[in-house]
Design an enzyme around this catalytic site. Structure first.
Site, PDB file in Angstrom:
ATOM      1  N   GLN A   1     -31.643  -3.440  13.543  1.00  0.00           N
ATOM      2  CA  GLN A   1     -31.827  -3.657  14.986  1.00  0.00           C
ATOM      3  C   GLN A   1     -31.904  -5.137  15.328  1.00  0.00           C
ATOM      4  OE1 GLN A   1     -31.716  -1.299  17.279  1.00  0.00           O
ATOM      5  NE2 GLN A   1     -32.017   0.598  16.135  1.00  0.00           N
TER       6      GLN A   1
ATOM      7  N   SER B   1     -25.933  -1.741  10.187  1.00  0.00           N
ATOM      8  CA  SER B   1     -25.059  -0.660  10.657  1.00  0.00           C
ATOM      9  C   SER B   1     -24.193  -1.179  11.794  1.00  0.00           C
ATOM     10  CB  SER B   1     -25.903   0.512  11.205  1.00  0.00           C
ATOM     11  OG  SER B   1     -25.993   1.530  10.256  1.00  0.00           O
TER      12      SER B   1
ATOM     13  N   HIS C   1     -22.502   0.261  14.142  1.00  0.00           N
ATOM     14  CA  HIS C   1     -22.538   0.871  15.489  1.00  0.00           C
ATOM     15  C   HIS C   1     -23.696   0.387  16.340  1.00  0.00           C
ATOM     16  CE1 HIS C   1     -25.680   4.131  14.853  1.00  0.00           C
ATOM     17  NE2 HIS C   1     -25.467   3.721  13.610  1.00  0.00           N
TER      18      HIS C   1
ATOM     19  N   THR D   1     -13.247   5.506  -1.499  1.00  0.00           N
ATOM     20  CA  THR D   1     -12.210   4.667  -0.890  1.00  0.00           C
ATOM     21  C   THR D   1     -12.768   3.898   0.310  1.00  0.00           C
ATOM     22  OG1 THR D   1     -10.583   6.276  -1.577  1.00  0.00           O
ATOM     23  CG2 THR D   1      -9.878   4.718   0.116  1.00  0.00           C
TER      24      THR D   1
ATOM     25  N   CYS E   1     -33.022   8.629  15.713  1.00  0.00           N
ATOM     26  CA  CYS E   1     -32.724   8.927  14.312  1.00  0.00           C
ATOM     27  C   CYS E   1     -33.688   9.948  13.745  1.00  0.00           C
ATOM     28  CB  CYS E   1     -32.815   7.670  13.470  1.00  0.00           C
ATOM     29  SG  CYS E   1     -31.804   6.391  14.106  1.00  0.00           S
TER      30      CYS E   1
END
Ligand code: PLP
Length: 391
Positions: free
Chosen positions: A182, A202, A204, A239, A331
């Site tokens: 954050q 992260s 996003h 991958t 979350c």
């Protein structure tokens, strides 16, 4: 009508430039970076360039970048590595960590570790309280930089200094892990100044794609979570998602470049929202630090308790009126205790925790939207308050 979006701490909308980087990359590169043919070699070269880009944006070395599916996985790689250690020791975790860290408590205890949950009164870890629980068996300390529910900011450099000084007395090294999810794009962020061993990110949360992130790993010897390939220096088999990695880097570069403007904008919005709500102090109490308290906080997150009204009911009512807000941490909305765990860790009363709502915003949010949100919050809190009192 599209609801106004006030849930940026849960996830942020992907920026147009990030979407463009994704589509450009997947159109240009069709090979698997591990393949030996030209298509594969080109994809591998592209991936290496992107890794350099991530490293230079975070001011670390390319070797220290491990691409993952996000912070949950980055945190897991670090925490589950402990389960492989021959001799368990003490692990110190702040009580306001995200569930992707807190959930390791039970596993670690089952393996014989002593897990100390360090309370963070009002959302702040006290470095002196930390100093008192460090001992010569301490193997790891996990402290996040910006709390996802309260927006409180920990002084990681001072915390690291305390730990490094303690290391000198025992001659044993302690792994410092920081969930920095954050922080990026929300506050000025300088990984190189933190003196930590690992950190999680992260994409996003800073307008990149979902399902992509970074584990920064200074050096060392962690066990991989996924096996079966040598990708990511052996730390993460599978991958590589080069389209999402390129999109993440674009969003990362943009959010770092814009941080002064983004921060100032968020502070204006936050100050305005706080003052709108505090005019109705009989209905709302601040859980996040006030803008005037002098303590460090991320202005893009504000949690308040809507007195006497269960947060799930209130967030639903607000959604029906056209506003996406969250009850504590999105979350942990599926967890039995929801955001209350984090709030309890911050010594917030169970009553306030049960009526906690989180409002979070980003660069696109406008002040007029804040006014509409405040007016609706005030109106609905009054309406529901009187309904609840009548029952
Ligand atoms: N850590 C913190 C502080 C978060 O806020 C979140 C998500 O809200 C995560 C970790 C997990 O991130 P992700 O769901 O992208 O894996």
């Amino acid at each position: 009508m599209n609801p106004y979006y006030f849930d940026w701490a849960a996830t942020s909308p992907m920026s147009e430039r990030s979407i463009q980087a994704y589509t450009d990359t997947v159109r240009s590169y069709r090979g698997n970076p591990s393949a030996l043919h030209k298509e594969g070699v080109e994809a591998a070269k592209f991936l290496a360039q992107e890794r350099k880009k991530s490293a230079s944006l975070l001011k670390v070395s390319s070797k220290q970048i491990v691409y993952t599916s996000g912070a949950t996985e980055s945190n897991s790689i670090v925490l589950q590595s402990l389960l492989w250690r021959r001799s368990p020791g003490r692990i110190i975790i702040s009580a306001i960590e995200h569930d992707s860290i807190l959930q390791y408590r039970r596993l670690l205890e089952n393996k014989g570790f002593e897990v100390i949950l360090l309370k963070a009164p009002k959302g702040y870890v006290d470095p002196e309280a930390l100093a008192q629980v460090l001992d010569n068996k301490t193997q790891m300390v996990c402290i996040m930089q910006v709390n996802n529910v309260l927006g409180t900011v920990q002084d990681i450099p001072s915390i690291a200094k305390t730990i490094r000084a303690f290391e000198q007395t025992t001659g044993r090294s302690i792994h410092i892990h920081c969930d920095a999810v954050q922080a990026v794009g929300k506050i000025p962020f300088d990984l190189s100044s933190l003196d930590i061993d690992s950190a999680s990110f992260s994409a996003h949360k800073f307008q990149g794609p979902k399902g992509t992130g970074i584990l920064y790993l200074k050096s060392g010897n962690l066990e991989p979570l996924s096996r079966g390939g040598n990708q990511e220096n052996g730390y993460r088999a599978g991958t590589e998602n080069i389209g999402a990695i390129a999109a993440m880097n674009t969003a990362l570069a943009d959010s770092i470049a814009a941080i002064d403007t983004t921060y100032a904008h968020a502070l204006t919005l936050r100050t305005h929202l706080e003052s709108n709500l505090l005019k109705h102090g009989d209905r709302f109490s601040l859980l996040s630090p006030s803008t005037t308290c002098g303590l460090p906080f991320a202005p893009s997150i504000l949690s308040v308790a809507v007195k006497g009204i269960p947060s799930e009911v209130f967030t639903r009512v607000m959604y029906d009126r056209g506003f996406c807000i969250s009850s504590g941490s999105a979350c942990s909305n599926n967890a039995p205790k929801k955001g209350e765990g984090i709030l309890a860790g911050a010594s917030i009363t169970p009553e306030d925790a049960a009526s906690a709502i989180r409002i979070s915003f980003g660069p696109d949010t406008q002040i007029t939207q804040i006014d509409e949100l405040s007016a609706t919050l005030v109106r609905q809190a009054a309406l529901m308050g009187s309904l609840i009192r009548k029952r």
